[in-house]
Design a protein around this motif. Structure first.
Motif, PDB file in Angstrom:
ATOM      1  N   MET A 134       0.982  -1.095  -0.092  1.00 35.89           N
ATOM      2  CA  MET A 134       0.055  -0.150   0.132  1.00 35.89           C
ATOM      3  C   MET A 134       0.898   1.133  -0.008  1.00 35.89           C
ATOM      4  SD  MET A 134      -3.201   0.162   2.482  1.00 35.89           S
ATOM      5  CE  MET A 134      -3.908   1.802   2.934  1.00 35.89           C
ATOM      6  N   LYS A 135       0.520   2.233  -0.691  1.00 34.61           N
ATOM      7  CA  LYS A 135       1.305   3.486  -0.811  1.00 34.61           C
ATOM      8  C   LYS A 135       0.460   4.687   0.244  1.00 34.61           C
ATOM      9  CE  LYS A 135       3.313   2.659  -5.227  1.00 34.61           C
ATOM     10  NZ  LYS A 135       3.474   3.371  -6.518  1.00 34.61           N
ATOM     11  N   THR A 136       1.094   5.589   0.697  1.00 34.93           N
ATOM     12  CA  THR A 136       0.512   6.730   1.368  1.00 34.93           C
ATOM     13  C   THR A 136       1.053   8.038   0.552  1.00 34.93           C
ATOM     14  OG1 THR A 136       0.780   5.671   3.553  1.00 34.93           O
ATOM     15  CG2 THR A 136       0.743   8.193   3.306  1.00 34.93           C
ATOM     16  N   THR A 137       0.325   8.814   0.367  1.00 30.82           N
ATOM     17  CA  THR A 137       0.518  10.049  -0.489  1.00 30.82           C
ATOM     18  C   THR A 137       0.961  11.348   0.543  1.00 30.82           C
ATOM     19  OG1 THR A 137      -0.519   9.365  -2.259  1.00 30.82           O
ATOM     20  CG2 THR A 137       0.122  11.616  -2.502  1.00 30.82           C
ATOM     21  N   ASP A 179       3.063  15.877  -5.181  1.00 29.17           N
ATOM     22  CA  ASP A 179       2.571  14.701  -4.445  1.00 29.17           C
ATOM     23  C   ASP A 179       3.909  13.724  -4.450  1.00 29.17           C
ATOM     24  OD1 ASP A 179      -0.020  15.397  -4.229  1.00 29.17           O
ATOM     25  OD2 ASP A 179      -0.586  14.266  -5.943  1.00 29.17           O
ATOM     26  N   GLU A 216       4.826   9.716  -3.265  1.00 25.20           N
ATOM     27  CA  GLU A 216       4.045   8.668  -2.774  1.00 25.20           C
ATOM     28  C   GLU A 216       5.089   7.821  -2.179  1.00 25.20           C
ATOM     29  OE1 GLU A 216       2.000   6.659  -6.037  1.00 25.20           O
ATOM     30  OE2 GLU A 216       0.333   7.799  -6.015  1.00 25.20           O
ATOM     31  N   ILE A 217       4.755   6.994  -1.120  1.00 27.53           N
ATOM     32  CA  ILE A 217       5.805   6.418  -0.436  1.00 27.53           C
ATOM     33  C   ILE A 217       5.070   4.969   0.023  1.00 27.53           C
ATOM     34  CG2 ILE A 217       7.233   5.928   1.850  1.00 27.53           C
ATOM     35  CD1 ILE A 217       7.156   9.021   1.838  1.00 27.53           C
ATOM     36  N   GLU A 218       5.714   3.891  -0.168  1.00 26.41           N
ATOM     37  CA  GLU A 218       5.438   2.602   0.086  1.00 26.41           C
ATOM     38  C   GLU A 218       5.264   2.555   1.740  1.00 26.41           C
ATOM     39  OE1 GLU A 218       4.447   0.014  -1.595  1.00 26.41           O
ATOM     40  OE2 GLU A 218       4.935   0.797  -3.672  1.00 26.41           O
ATOM     41  N   ASP A 219       4.174   1.984   1.999  1.00 25.39           N
ATOM     42  CA  ASP A 219       3.798   2.206   3.725  1.00 25.39           C
ATOM     43  C   ASP A 219       4.747   1.479   4.389  1.00 25.39           C
ATOM     44  OD1 ASP A 219       1.718   3.691   3.396  1.00 25.39           O
ATOM     45  OD2 ASP A 219       0.309   1.873   3.617  1.00 25.39           O
ATOM     46  N   GLN A 240       8.067   1.374   3.434  1.00 29.59           N
ATOM     47  CA  GLN A 240       9.496   1.976   3.119  1.00 29.59           C
ATOM     48  C   GLN A 240       9.916   2.877   4.181  1.00 29.59           C
ATOM     49  OE1 GLN A 240       9.307   4.128  -0.647  1.00 29.59           O
ATOM     50  NE2 GLN A 240      11.445   4.531  -0.743  1.00 29.59           N
TER      51      GLN A 240
END
Length: 95
Positions: A1-4, A81, A83-86, A88
Motif C-alpha cells: 500500500m502507498k501513502t501520499t 505529491d 508517494e511512499i510505500e507504507d 518503506q
C-alpha cells in the motif's frame, strides 16, 4: 500500500517574477539592489528574475527588508505529491 504526502517545492520561475514585481512596485532597480547586496555583478539579480538561481537565505533577509515585505512574501512554492510505500523506511524505526 502507498501513502501520499504533499511536499512544498520552490517555484524558481514564479519566485523570480515575484522579486522583479516587488522591486518594480518599490521603485528599486537591479543596479541599486546590486549595490545594496554588495554583488560584483548586476547579472546576479537578473539571474533571479529568470529563475536561473535564487537568493541565498542571508540575501533573502536583506531583500525582504529592502522591499518592505517578509521572506514568505517573496518565496513562491508549489506542492508536489510524493508517494511512499507504507513499509518503506520502517527498518530505520525498528533498529
Amino acid at each position: 500500500m502507498k501513502t501520499t504526502f504533499l511536499r512544498p517545492v520552490l517555484d524558481v520561475d514564479a519566485t523570480g517574477a515575484k522579486i522583479k514585481s516587488l522591486m518594480k512596485q518599490r521603485g528599486i532597480t537591479p543596479r541599486q539592489l546590486q549595490i545594496i547586496l554588495n554583488f560584483p555583478y548586476v547579472q546576479t539579480v537578473y539571474n533571479w528574475f529568470s529563475g536561473k538561481n535564487m537568493p541565498t537565505i542571508d540575501n533573502l533577509i536583506v531583500l525582504a527588508q529592502v522591499l518592505g515585505v517578509t521572506v514568505d512574501d517573496i518565496i513562491v512554492t508549489k506542492m508536489v505529491d510524493i508517494e511512499i510505500e507504507d513499509m518503506q523506511g520502517v527498518e530505520a524505526l525498528i533498529a
